[in-house]
Design a protein around this motif. Structure first.
Motif, PDB file in Angstrom:
ATOM      1  N   ASN A  17       0.830  -1.211   0.000  1.00 21.64           N
ATOM      2  CA  ASN A  17       0.000   0.000   0.000  1.00 21.64           C
ATOM      3  C   ASN A  17       0.855   1.248   0.000  1.00 21.64           C
ATOM      4  N   PHE A  19       3.926   1.591  -0.990  1.00 21.33           N
ATOM      5  CA  PHE A  19       4.628   1.703  -2.269  1.00 21.33           C
ATOM      6  C   PHE A  19       3.703   2.302  -3.327  1.00 21.33           C
ATOM      7  N   MET A  20       2.473   1.744  -3.340  1.00 26.73           N
ATOM      8  CA  MET A  20       1.513   2.206  -4.337  1.00 26.73           C
ATOM      9  C   MET A  20       1.133   3.661  -4.071  1.00 26.73           C
ATOM     10  N   GLY A  22       2.594   5.934  -2.222  1.00 31.01           N
ATOM     11  CA  GLY A  22       3.737   6.839  -2.377  1.00 31.01           C
ATOM     12  C   GLY A  22       4.024   7.097  -3.843  1.00 31.01           C
ATOM     13  N   GLY A  23       4.028   6.014  -4.589  1.00 31.93           N
ATOM     14  CA  GLY A  23       4.321   6.154  -6.019  1.00 31.93           C
ATOM     15  C   GLY A  23       3.339   7.062  -6.705  1.00 31.93           C
TER      16      GLY A  23
ATOM     17  N   GLN B  11      -0.815  -6.220  -8.009  1.00 29.94           N
ATOM     18  CA  GLN B  11      -1.288  -5.053  -8.770  1.00 29.94           C
ATOM     19  C   GLN B  11      -0.850  -3.756  -8.116  1.00 29.94           C
ATOM     20  N   LYS B  12      -0.902  -3.751  -6.786  1.00 32.78           N
ATOM     21  CA  LYS B  12      -0.480  -2.536  -6.080  1.00 32.78           C
ATOM     22  C   LYS B  12       0.982  -2.243  -6.368  1.00 32.78           C
ATOM     23  N   ILE B  13       1.773  -3.305  -6.299  1.00 33.45           N
ATOM     24  CA  ILE B  13       3.203  -3.108  -6.552  1.00 33.45           C
ATOM     25  C   ILE B  13       3.425  -2.639  -7.989  1.00 33.45           C
ATOM     26  N   ILE B  15       1.335  -0.876  -9.728  1.00 35.02           N
ATOM     27  CA  ILE B  15       0.979   0.550  -9.768  1.00 35.02           C
ATOM     28  C   ILE B  15       2.143   1.393  -9.266  1.00 35.02           C
ATOM     29  N   GLY B  16       2.728   0.944  -8.122  1.00 32.12           N
ATOM     30  CA  GLY B  16       3.879   1.676  -7.573  1.00 32.12           C
ATOM     31  C   GLY B  16       4.999   1.751  -8.589  1.00 32.12           C
ATOM     32  N   LEU B  17       5.289   0.598  -9.196  1.00 31.69           N
ATOM     33  CA  LEU B  17       6.388   0.558 -10.171  1.00 31.69           C
ATOM     34  C   LEU B  17       6.136   1.512 -11.329  1.00 31.69           C
ATOM     35  N   PHE B  18       4.909   1.459 -11.839  1.00 29.98           N
ATOM     36  CA  PHE B  18       4.601   2.328 -12.975  1.00 29.98           C
ATOM     37  C   PHE B  18       4.649   3.799 -12.575  1.00 29.98           C
ATOM     38  N   SER B  19       4.236   4.071 -11.308  1.00 28.52           N
ATOM     39  CA  SER B  19       4.307   5.453 -10.851  1.00 28.52           C
ATOM     40  C   SER B  19       5.737   5.937 -10.899  1.00 28.52           C
ATOM     41  N   PHE B  20       6.643   5.122 -10.386  1.00 27.43           N
ATOM     42  CA  PHE B  20       8.033   5.572 -10.353  1.00 27.43           C
ATOM     43  C   PHE B  20       8.637   5.625 -11.755  1.00 27.43           C
ATOM     44  N   VAL B  23       7.586   8.836 -12.935  1.00 30.83           N
ATOM     45  CA  VAL B  23       8.405   9.886 -12.321  1.00 30.83           C
ATOM     46  C   VAL B  23       9.751   9.964 -13.028  1.00 30.83           C
TER      47      VAL B  23
END
Lengths: 154, 556, 348
Positions: A17, A19-20, A22-23, B11-13, B15-20, B23
């Motif tokens: 959560n 990671f998501m 924050g990202g 999926q959450k991870i 999303i995080g990966l794609f966010s970064f 960035v």
């Protein structure tokens, strides 16, 4: 998923959560920053304009010459240590100074401000020396660099 | 349920990966943006007065093209506007007041104005033969033949390059640095030199176009940036030379010069080819000048090639002199004997003695053999224009010589009559001969077996050597050249290729040649079309059409 | 919860009901099981891209000036001077390209899965209208750059209307605001692009989704009844991932292939090779290939077939139940468009 359904999250899920969240947060902030910078007028970017103001041989040592760049009067002065270019606008209240060759000084008739050939104040009310331009000499030509904030678009 | 949670966590991870990833991309975008704003170079502009000229010229449509050209010039980039060159003082010879303002404008910026910044170039130019108004000095009175109005847009247009202005400055910079873009590339374009250096009397552009140099330039030159500077001993950045490369531009060893005479060792345009003495005090002897030229050649060519090429060209110049000597001898004789007259007025000969006049056949022949054919002969040899050395050069000079001798024979000169009547082939070289064993391009094992003079006179080379040696002793060849000639002379069987036997190869071609000749004979020479000719000189009837007898009779 | 109560007092809705509706419509929207596969779940991409087009489009209007004198200069200003201008314009430009691709892929997928089968034919027709709207968007948008290529693409593009029977000239004059491309044309296209089309598009999207929701997402033929799962969180995350992916791609493309500006339009000089944007290649190819009127007629015919394909397909189904006519049609659709596009791309 209402509050009631929520089971205590495992450590793994917490990090996922985080990671998501924050990202997405960082990405959104970065993107919005770009959008803001796009929209906000760019005040900081400076444009420099280079003008040729004189030929070195035209102004003997100790002499000055007045010229107009745009509507700004300038004085090119040949001092011992090279060429200097001053704005002809008095630092006191913005009158136009005059070069008095006989007296080897700049004189502002409005309030009797007096500047030395090196621009420093030697008499009268002006609070600071005459504004000076950056001078470069190439092939016996004297250039000044003027910062311009006004372009067609700003 | 566990599996489902795993999928969700994945999926959450993601999303995080794609966010970064996003960035990271945006950071790169920002980097590009930063670079864009940092690399803001100063823009260069011009003074307020010049701006005024420009806007008014644009608006009123007074030569607005001038402004457009100027905008593309380096001057514009450097902030050199209009008045830097066009400013005038009140009493200047070319001052006029701009009708739209009270600015005093100089109508004709002269080399003096250019010298404000380009002092060295103007100085060099003024010391060059480009600045020399020899045509006014020597041949002013030929304007009686080509009346003044013709010279306005004729002679003067080119020769103004050596203009002496009222302000005493000399030259016309924009003859090559075409105003108002003053582009180096335009000045370097061979056609710029060719504006004047062309035509039957000095076809330098045509010679250049014929040469290997010109050919490479034609093929590839459009991709070359001709705006380069050669001011500080840089390598020549182009593959083949243009005119300026050899005559003006610098290379690794030579400084760039606007003195086109600095590298010229012959006055090969003059009635006689003589070694240059132009501005010797500054430029040095002709040998020094030749050294400069060779230094440029050697940017691309091997020293031996340069040595041989130049020596051959020099010998062509010397040969020219001997041919001319023959023309002069006979023309003088005819003049002295009163067979022909010189143009004169008020007890003075009009025009230079070497010109003699143009109104009688021998004078005309001598003039062409110098001014047109003789120059083509020499320039072609100096600048790789083979066809100009040969067909437009020596061939036509020799024809003129025959005409001259016929004239003399008809005028009753026995010596000339003997010359006309003789069948001896040596009559075509009634003058001293120069030669050198072989050529610069290689060894041709067959070419030197045929010349009549080689075969007829076993002492040919000894005789020629006497002339070459004398020329060296006279200062017309350098010591280095003389030694080089000697080297070739000592090994002439090698350089002439006669020591190599290639008969077997040559035989193949001579057999082929026989076949060719045979074919020509059979196909054409022995062929006679069957129909009767319509032309009947004796007035016979043909196919019902009758000649007008009275008229044919009248003709006879 | 003071704020919530304060708000509810001033905005008196039945909160409980609101939560229920919200849950029913969004959170618990039943998604058929096959949508777990990415292949079937990309129908939202055009919507996502459209959202970004709206955002960047609004941002562009901050600087764009729709006048013949200033249009090109303002585009240049955006691209070269304004901070991140090239990014915003880049996303908008690449967005337009990607949107056409996304729509095309979505349509192909729908054809092959026969998702338009009764009773969902109307949604297909709405979809076709959405495609046409998108292409109109692209055409009008491209003309706004006002560089040499876009100016002439507009001139040539509008010229084709001439061949349309009866109404062609009227439509042409109306679109151009005169007989030739003139200053009115630019402002017209601008207004159509930013004023007229966005609400039309939004309304059509709304209809499209409304019909979709009323029917529920179509299940795959022969795999009906495999069950559903709620929209949130799994499918929601999918959409987020797709969104992030698309922004990243569009930003990256803007850096690697920054939007160009070309030569300013010079109405008195036609460039040697005029071509529309690539997504008009098939249409352009056909119009070049056939006499103009024949070309127009066949395009209209093709469009009619495309629009009413669900009904045609159903007719085929009744006559020849064994033949999978949608496969034939889908292959033809993809094949013809690809061939014409590549063909046009290869010739001058």
């Amino acid at each position: 998923m209402t509050e009631k359904d929520k089971r205590p999250t495992s450590r793994r899920e917490f990090f996922a959560n985080l990671f998501m969240g924050g990202g997405v947060f960082v990405a959104a902030i970065t993107f919005l920053r770009d959008v803001w910078m796009y929209l906000y007028p760019d005040l900081g970017r400076r444009r420099y304009t280079k003008y040729m103001v004189a030929k070195t041989r035209d102004i003997p040592l100790g002499k000055a010459r007045r010229l107009l760049v745009g509507r700004v009067p300038l004085y090119v002065v040949h001092l011992e240590d090279g060429f200097r270019v001053y704005s002809g606008i008095c630092t006191h209240l913005g009158c136009l100074v005059k070069w008095e060759e006989a007296k080897n000084r700049f004189y502002c008739p409005c309030h009797k401000g007096i500047f030395a050939p090196d621009g420093t104040v030697i008499g009268g009310p002006p609070p600071r020396p005459l504004d000076e331009y950056k001078v470069t000499i190439e092939n016996d030509l004297v250039f000044i660099t003027i910062e311009q904030r006004q372009g067609r678009w700003s | 349920m566990k599996a489902k949670n795993d999928v969700l966590t994945g999926q959450k991870i993601l999303i995080g990966l794609f966010s970064f990833l996003l960035v990271a991309t945006l950071v790169i975008v920002a980097g590009v943006e930063m670079k864009k704003s940092i690399s803001e170079a100063p823009e260069i502009e011009i003074t307020a007065e010049s701006k005024q000229c420009i806007s008014c010229h644009d608006q009123k449509g007074i030569a607005p093209g001038v402004v457009e050209q100027w905008k593309m010039s380096k001057h514009a980039v450097q902030g050199i506007g209009c008045l830097e060159c066009h400013s005038a003082q009140k009493d200047d010879w070319d001052a006029f007041t701009c009708p739209e303002s009270d600015v005093l404008v100089a109508r004709h910026p002269t080399p003096k104005d250019c010298a404000e910044c380009h002092e060295q170039q103007v100085q060099e130019f003024a010391e060059s033969k480009h600045a020399h108004q020899f045509w006014v000095l020597k041949n002013a009175d030929r304007a009686i033949f080509e009346m003044p109005i013709a010279t306005r847009h004729g002679c003067e247009q080119c020769h103004n390059i050596g203009n002496i202005w009222p302000d005493k400055s000399v030259g016309e910079c924009d003859a090559c640095h075409t105003k108002h873009s003053f582009s180096k590339a335009v000045a370097r374009q061979p056609e710029t030199c060719g504006e004047c250096h062309m035509g039957p009397d000095h076809p330098h552009i045509e010679i250049y176009t014929e040469s290997k140099h010109g050919n490479i330039f034609k093929a590839k030159g459009k991709d070359w940036d001709m705006n380069y500077s050669t001011a500080d001993n840089q390598n020549i950045p182009i593959e083949a030379p243009v005119c300026t490369t050899c005559h003006m531009d610098g290379n690794e060893t030579q400084p760039m010069t606007h003195n086109v005479s600095a590298r010229l060792a012959w006055e090969s345009q003059a009635p006689w080819s003589y070694r240059t003495v132009w501005n010797e005090e500054k430029l040095g002897s002709w040998e020094k000048k030749r050294e400069r030229m060779e230094a440029i050649c050697k940017s691309c060519h091997a020293p031996d090639f340069v040595e041989m090429y130049m020596l051959t060209a020099d010998l062509v110049n010397l040969q020219y002199n001997e041919i001319r000597r023959f023309f002069v001898k006979w023309t003088k004789r005819l003049t002295e004997d009163g067979v022909i007259d010189r143009i004169q007025a008020d007890g003075k000969f009009l025009s230079n003695p070497v010109l003699n006049g143009w109104d009688e056949e021998p004078e005309k022949l001598m003039y062409y053999a110098w001014h047109h054919e003789g120059r083509r002969f020499r320039s072609g040899a100096l600048m790789m224009g083979a066809d100009f050395t040969q067909w437009h050069g020596i061939w036509e000079m020799q024809e003129d010589m025959i005409e001259l001798m016929k004239f003399a024979a008809e005028a009753g000169y026995k010596e000339a009559q003997v010359w006309v009547d003789t069948n001896d082939p040596t009559k075509f070289v009634p003058y001293a001969i120069y030669d050198v064993p072989g050529n610069a391009w290689g060894i041709n094992t067959r070419a030197n077996l045929t010349p009549y003079l080689y075969k007829k006179f076993p002492n040919y080379w000894e005789e020629v050597r006497k002339n070459v040696k004398a020329a060296f002793e006279r200062g017309l060849l350098s010591e280095k050249q003389w030694r080089y000639w000697e080297k070739r002379y000592q090994n002439k069987e090698y350089y002439l290729g006669t020591k190599f036997n290639t008969d077997d190869v040559f035989d193949i071609y001579s057999k082929r040649n026989d076949i060719d000749l045979e074919a020509m004979r059979k196909q054409v020479v022995e062929f006679e079309p069957p129909a009767k000719m319509f032309y009947m000189p004796k007035g016979k009837r043909i196919s019902g059409w009758k000649f007008n007898r009275s008229r044919t009779n009248g003709r006879h | 919860m003071r704020v919530k109560e304060w708000l509810l007092e001033r905005f008196p809705i039945d909160y409980q009901k609101f939560v229920e509706i919200n849950e029913k419509i969004f959170i618990k929207e039943p998604i058929p099981y096959h949508m777990k596969k990415w292949f079937y779940a990309m129908g939202a991409t055009p919507l996502i891209i459209f959202a970004f087009q709206v955002l960047t489009g609004i941002l562009l209007t901050f600087y764009y000036i729709p006048s013949p004198e200033m249009a090109y200069e303002s585009v240049r200003h955006i691209t070269e001077d304004v901070r991140f201008g090239f990014l915003i314009r880049g996303i908008h430009r690449w967005g337009s390209n990607l949107m056409v691709i996304a729509l095309f892929l979505h349509m192909v997928r729908v054809i092959f899965t026969r998702a338009y089968r009764p009773p969902r034919e109307l949604n297909w027709i709405i979809g076709v209208l959405l495609l046409l709207t998108t292409l109109t968007f692209a055409f009008t948008g491209y003309s706004l750059i006002y560089n040499q290529l876009s100016y002439w693409a507009t001139t040539v593009g509008t010229n084709f209307f001439k061949a349309v029977p009866l109404v062609g000239n009227t439509v042409l004059n109306f679109l151009r605001g005169g007989e030739n491309v003139n200053p009115n044309t630019l402002t017209r296209f601008f207004t159509i692009h930013i004023g007229l089309l966005p609400p039309v598009m939004t309304f059509l999207i709304f209809l499209h989704i409304l019909v979709l929701r009323l029917h529920g997402v179509a299940e795959i033929e022969g795999h009906e009844g495999e069950g559903h799962y709620p929209f949130y969180p799994s499918h929601f995350y999918k959409v987020i991932i797709a969104t992030l992916f698309l922004v990243t791609v569009m930003s990256a493309l803007s850096v690697v292939f920054p939007p160009g500006i070309g030569e300013p339009a010079t109405p008195d000089q036609t460039p040697i090779h005029i071509k529309p944007e690539w997504y008009f290649y098939p249409v352009y190819r056909i119009l070049k290939l056939l006499p103009l009127s024949v070309g127009i007629y066949s395009l209209v015919a093709g469009l009619i077939i495309l629009t009413f394909w669900p009904f045609i397909d159903e007719l085929f189904k009744q006559k020849m139940p064994k033949v999978k006519m949608n496969y034939v049609f889908g292959t033809l659709f993809v094949g013809v468009i690809l061939i014409l596009t590549v063909w046009e791309a290869m010739v001058f």
